[in-house]
Scaffold this motif. Structure first.
Motif, PDB file in Angstrom:
ATOM      1  N   VAL A  78       5.580  -4.277  -6.733  1.00 57.35           N
ATOM      2  CA  VAL A  78       5.154  -2.651  -6.989  1.00 57.35           C
ATOM      3  C   VAL A  78       6.284  -2.012  -7.463  1.00 57.35           C
ATOM      4  O   VAL A  78       5.691  -0.799  -8.216  1.00 57.35           O
ATOM      5  N   LYS A  79       7.702  -1.806  -7.118  1.00 55.60           N
ATOM      6  CA  LYS A  79       8.475  -1.600  -7.302  1.00 55.60           C
ATOM      7  C   LYS A  79       8.385  -0.295  -9.614  1.00 55.60           C
ATOM      8  O   LYS A  79       8.092  -2.079 -10.405  1.00 55.60           O
ATOM      9  N   GLY A  80       8.489   0.033  -9.325  1.00 55.50           N
ATOM     10  CA  GLY A  80       8.586   1.183 -10.800  1.00 55.50           C
ATOM     11  C   GLY A  80       7.130   1.765 -11.316  1.00 55.50           C
ATOM     12  O   GLY A  80       6.642   1.487 -12.365  1.00 55.50           O
ATOM     13  N   ARG A  81       5.870   0.830 -10.689  1.00 52.00           N
ATOM     14  CA  ARG A  81       4.369   0.733 -11.145  1.00 52.00           C
ATOM     15  C   ARG A  81       3.591   1.636 -10.488  1.00 52.00           C
ATOM     16  O   ARG A  81       2.489   2.057 -10.647  1.00 52.00           O
ATOM     17  N   ILE A  82       4.207   1.864  -9.734  1.00 49.31           N
ATOM     18  CA  ILE A  82       3.083   2.692  -7.731  1.00 49.31           C
ATOM     19  C   ILE A  82       4.070   3.326  -7.179  1.00 49.31           C
ATOM     20  O   ILE A  82       5.268   3.369  -7.254  1.00 49.31           O
ATOM     21  N   THR A  83       4.008   4.819  -7.372  1.00 49.64           N
ATOM     22  CA  THR A  83       3.662   6.396  -6.173  1.00 49.64           C
ATOM     23  C   THR A  83       2.905   5.899  -5.382  1.00 49.64           C
ATOM     24  O   THR A  83       1.772   6.180  -5.543  1.00 49.64           O
ATOM     25  N   ILE A  84       3.430   6.798  -3.909  1.00 48.48           N
ATOM     26  CA  ILE A  84       3.193   7.192  -3.127  1.00 48.48           C
ATOM     27  C   ILE A  84       3.860   8.621  -2.711  1.00 48.48           C
ATOM     28  O   ILE A  84       4.605   8.900  -2.739  1.00 48.48           O
ATOM     29  N   SER A  85       2.551   9.098  -2.138  1.00 45.59           N
ATOM     30  CA  SER A  85       3.334  10.809  -2.045  1.00 45.59           C
ATOM     31  C   SER A  85       2.204  11.177  -0.889  1.00 45.59           C
ATOM     32  O   SER A  85       1.384  10.594  -0.371  1.00 45.59           O
ATOM     33  N   ARG A  86       2.723  12.454  -0.292  1.00 46.52           N
ATOM     34  CA  ARG A  86       2.401  12.292   1.291  1.00 46.52           C
ATOM     35  C   ARG A  86       2.113  14.291   0.998  1.00 46.52           C
ATOM     36  O   ARG A  86       3.270  15.083   0.575  1.00 46.52           O
ATOM     37  N   ASP A  87       1.774  14.639   0.860  1.00 43.30           N
ATOM     38  CA  ASP A  87       1.124  16.494   1.383  1.00 43.30           C
ATOM     39  C   ASP A  87       0.657  17.065   2.449  1.00 43.30           C
ATOM     40  O   ASP A  87      -0.500  16.291   2.739  1.00 43.30           O
ATOM     41  N   THR A  88       1.530  17.666   3.811  1.00 42.68           N
ATOM     42  CA  THR A  88       1.436  18.431   4.746  1.00 42.68           C
ATOM     43  C   THR A  88       0.092  19.951   4.505  1.00 42.68           C
ATOM     44  O   THR A  88       1.124  20.556   3.974  1.00 42.68           O
ATOM     45  N   ALA A  89      -0.989  20.199   4.902  1.00 41.50           N
ATOM     46  CA  ALA A  89      -1.558  20.795   5.041  1.00 41.50           C
ATOM     47  C   ALA A  89      -1.842  21.812   5.736  1.00 41.50           C
ATOM     48  O   ALA A  89      -1.632  20.705   7.249  1.00 41.50           O
ATOM     49  N   GLU A  90      -1.975  22.916   6.226  1.00 43.33           N
ATOM     50  CA  GLU A  90      -3.024  23.447   7.784  1.00 43.33           C
ATOM     51  C   GLU A  90      -2.745  21.753   8.769  1.00 43.33           C
ATOM     52  O   GLU A  90      -3.200  22.223   9.841  1.00 43.33           O
ATOM     53  N   LYS A  91      -4.224  21.315   8.181  1.00 42.48           N
ATOM     54  CA  LYS A  91      -5.180  20.881   9.114  1.00 42.48           C
ATOM     55  C   LYS A  91      -5.265  19.148   9.109  1.00 42.48           C
ATOM     56  O   LYS A  91      -6.069  18.173   9.477  1.00 42.48           O
ATOM     57  N   THR A  92      -4.779  19.177   8.273  1.00 45.40           N
ATOM     58  CA  THR A  92      -4.725  17.349   7.067  1.00 45.40           C
ATOM     59  C   THR A  92      -3.311  16.920   6.629  1.00 45.40           C
ATOM     60  O   THR A  92      -2.996  18.277   6.020  1.00 45.40           O
ATOM     61  N   VAL A  93      -3.774  15.835   6.243  1.00 49.29           N
ATOM     62  CA  VAL A  93      -2.421  14.962   5.738  1.00 49.29           C
ATOM     63  C   VAL A  93      -2.996  14.278   4.992  1.00 49.29           C
ATOM     64  O   VAL A  93      -3.545  13.037   5.428  1.00 49.29           O
ATOM     65  N   THR A  94      -2.318  14.442   3.152  1.00 47.93           N
ATOM     66  CA  THR A  94      -3.214  13.422   2.764  1.00 47.93           C
ATOM     67  C   THR A  94      -2.058  12.200   2.037  1.00 47.93           C
ATOM     68  O   THR A  94      -0.949  12.861   1.331  1.00 47.93           O
ATOM     69  N   VAL A  95      -2.715  11.350   1.312  1.00 45.46           N
ATOM     70  CA  VAL A  95      -1.429  10.405   1.414  1.00 45.46           C
ATOM     71  C   VAL A  95      -2.059   9.678  -0.433  1.00 45.46           C
ATOM     72  O   VAL A  95      -3.260   9.107   0.178  1.00 45.46           O
ATOM     73  N   ALA A  96      -1.151  10.145  -1.165  1.00 46.65           N
ATOM     74  CA  ALA A  96      -1.950   9.578  -2.544  1.00 46.65           C
ATOM     75  C   ALA A  96      -0.912   8.721  -2.625  1.00 46.65           C
ATOM     76  O   ALA A  96       0.148   8.186  -2.793  1.00 46.65           O
ATOM     77  N   LEU A  97      -1.993   7.668  -3.680  1.00 48.93           N
ATOM     78  CA  LEU A  97      -1.244   5.806  -4.344  1.00 48.93           C
ATOM     79  C   LEU A  97      -1.401   6.337  -5.482  1.00 48.93           C
ATOM     80  O   LEU A  97      -3.073   5.933  -6.178  1.00 48.93           O
ATOM     81  N   GLN A  98      -0.535   6.817  -6.417  1.00 51.75           N
ATOM     82  CA  GLN A  98      -1.190   6.157  -7.946  1.00 51.75           C
ATOM     83  C   GLN A  98      -0.151   5.172  -8.594  1.00 51.75           C
ATOM     84  O   GLN A  98       0.941   4.674  -8.414  1.00 51.75           O
ATOM     85  N   MET A  99      -1.358   4.388  -9.228  1.00 50.46           N
ATOM     86  CA  MET A  99      -0.593   2.789  -9.636  1.00 50.46           C
ATOM     87  C   MET A  99      -1.017   3.033 -11.334  1.00 50.46           C
ATOM     88  O   MET A  99      -2.280   2.995 -11.842  1.00 50.46           O
ATOM     89  N   ASN A 100       0.018   2.173 -11.723  1.00 52.45           N
ATOM     90  CA  ASN A 100      -0.138   2.252 -13.247  1.00 52.45           C
ATOM     91  C   ASN A 100       0.343   0.773 -13.418  1.00 52.45           C
ATOM     92  O   ASN A 100       0.716  -0.041 -12.896  1.00 52.45           O
ATOM     93  N   SER A 101       0.205   0.788 -15.158  1.00 52.45           N
ATOM     94  CA  SER A 101       0.443  -0.767 -14.940  1.00 52.45           C
ATOM     95  C   SER A 101      -0.249  -1.725 -14.701  1.00 52.45           C
ATOM     96  O   SER A 101       0.679  -2.681 -13.605  1.00 52.45           O
TER      97      SER A 101
END
Length: 120
Positions: free
Chosen positions: A63-86
């Motif tokens: 998936v290298k080059g096509r998928i991006t993972i990101s992590r965002d920490t807020a006060e009470k939550t942690v969000t992990v997003a996966l953006q998938m292209n191509s």
């Protein structure tokens, strides 16, 4: 303990894009690495991408080059997003969010899974 709630997924044409989100709540301060896995019919569950506590990503070669993972920490939550292209037909699978929870030792938590179908 933590709770994982996934969203996103669905049907997309080959070459298209899709985003997945996983929101962790509860005792988020004991969370360590978080990741997305996937499992296609008749196959074993495999790691797609992971992110460390400080957001350093790693990716499966497929998936290298096509998928991006990101992590965002807020006060009470942690969000992990996966953006998938191509997207390709071979990306079709049930995608699971995974979180490492430091008890100690590390205890894995899993989301309920979300279906991603790529139509060729």
């Amino acid at each position: 303990q933590v709770q994982l709630v996934e969203s996103g997924g669905g049907l997309v044409q080959a070459g298209g894009s899709l985003g997945l989100s996983c929101v962790a709540s509860g005792d988020i301060f004991r969370l360590r690495a978080m990741a997305w896995y996937r499992q296609a019919p008749g196959k074993e569950r495999e790691l797609v991408a992971s992110t460390s506590v400080i957001g350093v990503p790693t990716y499966a070669d497929s998936v290298k080059g096509r998928i991006t993972i990101s992590r965002d920490t807020a006060e009470k939550t942690v969000t992990v997003a996966l953006q998938m292209n191509s997207l390709k037909s071979e990306d079709t699978a049930v995608y699971f969010c995974n979180a490492e929870y430091w008890v100690p030792p590390i205890r894995p938590y899993w989301g309920q899974g979300t279906q991603v179908t790529v139509a060729s």
